[in-house]
Design a protein around this motif. Structure first.
Motif, PDB file in Angstrom:
ATOM      1  N   ALA A  22      21.672  15.581 -42.942  1.00 43.54           N
ATOM      2  CA  ALA A  22      21.925  16.180 -43.849  1.00 43.54           C
ATOM      3  C   ALA A  22      20.636  17.589 -43.799  1.00 43.54           C
ATOM      4  O   ALA A  22      19.793  18.460 -43.456  1.00 43.54           O
ATOM      5  N   TYR A  23      19.969  16.928 -44.359  1.00 46.87           N
ATOM      6  CA  TYR A  23      18.104  17.240 -44.627  1.00 46.87           C
ATOM      7  C   TYR A  23      17.570  17.708 -43.030  1.00 46.87           C
ATOM      8  O   TYR A  23      16.767  18.931 -43.295  1.00 46.87           O
ATOM      9  N   MET A  24      17.556  17.411 -42.443  1.00 46.72           N
ATOM     10  CA  MET A  24      17.031  16.983 -41.308  1.00 46.72           C
ATOM     11  C   MET A  24      17.486  18.594 -40.550  1.00 46.72           C
ATOM     12  O   MET A  24      17.381  19.330 -40.147  1.00 46.72           O
ATOM     13  N   LEU A  25      18.953  18.890 -41.112  1.00 45.93           N
ATOM     14  CA  LEU A  25      19.286  20.169 -40.198  1.00 45.93           C
ATOM     15  C   LEU A  25      19.245  21.333 -41.832  1.00 45.93           C
ATOM     16  O   LEU A  25      19.975  22.426 -41.137  1.00 45.93           O
ATOM     17  N   HIS A  26      18.785  20.877 -42.979  1.00 46.71           N
ATOM     18  CA  HIS A  26      19.109  21.847 -43.260  1.00 46.71           C
ATOM     19  C   HIS A  26      20.023  22.596 -44.159  1.00 46.71           C
ATOM     20  O   HIS A  26      20.272  23.485 -44.573  1.00 46.71           O
ATOM     21  N   MET A  27      20.446  21.473 -44.620  1.00 45.03           N
ATOM     22  CA  MET A  27      22.128  21.626 -45.043  1.00 45.03           C
ATOM     23  C   MET A  27      22.878  20.225 -45.958  1.00 45.03           C
ATOM     24  O   MET A  27      21.622  19.740 -45.840  1.00 45.03           O
ATOM     25  N   SER A  28      23.454  21.122 -47.234  1.00 45.61           N
ATOM     26  CA  SER A  28      23.974  20.276 -47.746  1.00 45.61           C
ATOM     27  C   SER A  28      24.729  18.897 -47.493  1.00 45.61           C
ATOM     28  O   SER A  28      25.054  19.354 -46.413  1.00 45.61           O
ATOM     29  N   ILE A  29      24.878  17.353 -48.245  1.00 51.79           N
ATOM     30  CA  ILE A  29      25.819  16.736 -47.323  1.00 51.79           C
ATOM     31  C   ILE A  29      26.969  16.912 -47.167  1.00 51.79           C
ATOM     32  O   ILE A  29      27.518  16.709 -46.434  1.00 51.79           O
ATOM     33  N   SER A  30      27.604  17.285 -48.624  1.00 53.78           N
ATOM     34  CA  SER A  30      28.751  18.208 -48.160  1.00 53.78           C
ATOM     35  C   SER A  30      29.414  19.355 -46.992  1.00 53.78           C
ATOM     36  O   SER A  30      30.466  18.952 -46.347  1.00 53.78           O
ATOM     37  N   ALA A  31      28.269  19.666 -46.572  1.00 47.21           N
ATOM     38  CA  ALA A  31      28.005  20.718 -45.473  1.00 47.21           C
ATOM     39  C   ALA A  31      28.238  19.856 -43.897  1.00 47.21           C
ATOM     40  O   ALA A  31      29.065  20.108 -42.998  1.00 47.21           O
ATOM     41  N   TYR A  32      27.628  18.880 -43.937  1.00 47.28           N
ATOM     42  CA  TYR A  32      27.313  17.964 -42.908  1.00 47.28           C
ATOM     43  C   TYR A  32      28.317  17.349 -42.704  1.00 47.28           C
ATOM     44  O   TYR A  32      29.023  17.236 -41.856  1.00 47.28           O
ATOM     45  N   SER A  33      29.066  17.301 -43.931  1.00 47.39           N
ATOM     46  CA  SER A  33      29.830  15.631 -43.565  1.00 47.39           C
ATOM     47  C   SER A  33      31.433  16.427 -43.073  1.00 47.39           C
ATOM     48  O   SER A  33      32.224  16.236 -42.298  1.00 47.39           O
ATOM     49  N   ARG A  34      31.775  17.519 -43.667  1.00 48.89           N
ATOM     50  CA  ARG A  34      32.189  18.918 -42.956  1.00 48.89           C
ATOM     51  C   ARG A  34      32.544  18.604 -41.810  1.00 48.89           C
ATOM     52  O   ARG A  34      33.564  18.758 -40.575  1.00 48.89           O
ATOM     53  N   LYS A  35      31.244  18.879 -41.557  1.00 51.65           N
ATOM     54  CA  LYS A  35      31.140  19.057 -39.675  1.00 51.65           C
ATOM     55  C   LYS A  35      31.438  17.578 -39.075  1.00 51.65           C
ATOM     56  O   LYS A  35      31.792  18.009 -37.806  1.00 51.65           O
ATOM     57  N   GLU A  36      31.306  16.973 -39.323  1.00 52.58           N
ATOM     58  CA  GLU A  36      30.814  15.744 -38.895  1.00 52.58           C
ATOM     59  C   GLU A  36      32.606  15.122 -38.710  1.00 52.58           C
ATOM     60  O   GLU A  36      32.943  14.645 -37.535  1.00 52.58           O
ATOM     61  N   ILE A  37      33.307  15.835 -40.155  1.00 55.24           N
ATOM     62  CA  ILE A  37      34.582  15.543 -39.937  1.00 55.24           C
ATOM     63  C   ILE A  37      35.448  16.402 -38.899  1.00 55.24           C
ATOM     64  O   ILE A  37      36.469  16.215 -38.557  1.00 55.24           O
ATOM     65  N   GLY A  38      34.923  16.776 -38.447  1.00 59.08           N
ATOM     66  CA  GLY A  38      35.411  18.011 -37.813  1.00 59.08           C
ATOM     67  C   GLY A  38      36.292  19.682 -37.991  1.00 59.08           C
ATOM     68  O   GLY A  38      36.843  20.113 -37.717  1.00 59.08           O
ATOM     69  N   SER A  39      35.452  19.486 -39.897  1.00 59.16           N
ATOM     70  CA  SER A  39      36.567  20.788 -40.852  1.00 59.16           C
ATOM     71  C   SER A  39      35.491  22.079 -40.298  1.00 59.16           C
ATOM     72  O   SER A  39      36.391  23.276 -40.341  1.00 59.16           O
ATOM     73  N   ARG A  40      34.276  21.917 -40.026  1.00 57.32           N
ATOM     74  CA  ARG A  40      33.854  22.728 -39.283  1.00 57.32           C
ATOM     75  C   ARG A  40      33.110  22.408 -38.397  1.00 57.32           C
ATOM     76  O   ARG A  40      32.989  21.235 -38.279  1.00 57.32           O
ATOM     77  N   ASN A  41      32.288  23.806 -37.663  1.00 58.94           N
ATOM     78  CA  ASN A  41      31.637  23.767 -36.188  1.00 58.94           C
ATOM     79  C   ASN A  41      30.313  23.525 -36.601  1.00 58.94           C
ATOM     80  O   ASN A  41      30.097  23.669 -37.087  1.00 58.94           O
ATOM     81  N   PHE A  42      29.250  23.069 -35.599  1.00 65.38           N
ATOM     82  CA  PHE A  42      28.090  22.664 -35.559  1.00 65.38           C
ATOM     83  C   PHE A  42      28.345  24.230 -34.518  1.00 65.38           C
ATOM     84  O   PHE A  42      28.339  24.118 -33.190  1.00 65.38           O
ATOM     85  N   THR A  43      26.395  24.948 -34.972  1.00 65.74           N
ATOM     86  CA  THR A  43      25.596  26.134 -34.264  1.00 65.74           C
ATOM     87  C   THR A  43      25.226  25.233 -33.047  1.00 65.74           C
ATOM     88  O   THR A  43      24.651  24.122 -33.245  1.00 65.74           O
ATOM     89  N   ILE A  44      25.125  26.494 -32.205  1.00 69.15           N
ATOM     90  CA  ILE A  44      23.919  25.678 -31.359  1.00 69.15           C
ATOM     91  C   ILE A  44      22.621  24.574 -31.109  1.00 69.15           C
ATOM     92  O   ILE A  44      22.611  23.751 -30.708  1.00 69.15           O
ATOM     93  N   GLY A  45      22.519  25.512 -32.216  1.00 70.70           N
ATOM     94  CA  GLY A  45      20.807  24.840 -33.051  1.00 70.70           C
ATOM     95  C   GLY A  45      21.018  23.944 -33.372  1.00 70.70           C
ATOM     96  O   GLY A  45      20.097  23.436 -33.014  1.00 70.70           O
ATOM     97  N   GLU A  46      22.055  23.774 -34.647  1.00 74.44           N
ATOM     98  CA  GLU A  46      22.129  22.228 -34.825  1.00 74.44           C
ATOM     99  C   GLU A  46      22.720  21.496 -34.075  1.00 74.44           C
ATOM    100  O   GLU A  46      21.996  20.337 -34.255  1.00 74.44           O
TER     101      GLU A  46
END
Length: 63
Positions: A22-46
C-alpha cells in the motif's frame, strides 16, 4: 487460479505485508486490501508498479 490469489501468493511468497505494498502504491492499507480481494480494480499504472516490484509481467499477475 484467480487474479487475487496470484497477487496475494506473490506477496506472501516474498514476505511482503499489505502495508508495504500500500505504501509503495501510495494508497491506504484498506484501499489496497479491497483491491487485493477483488472488490476494486487496480489501475494500469498500479498494475505496472506491482509487476515491476515483483519482477514479473502484468500478464503473469492479472491473466
Amino acid at each position: 487460479m484467480g487474479v487475487n490469489y496470484k497477487l496475494k501468493s506473490l506477496r506472501i511468497k516474498n514476505n511482503i505485508t499489505e502495508k508495504e505494498i500500500a505504501y509503495m502504491l501510495h494508497m491506504s492499507i484498506s484501499a489496497y486490501s479491497r483491491k487485493e480481494i477483488g472488490s476494486r480494480n487496480f489501475t494500469i499504472g498500479e498494475a505496472g508498479k506491482l509487476a515491476r516490484f515483483f519482477n514479473t509481467t502484468i500478464e503473469d499477475i492479472f491473466l
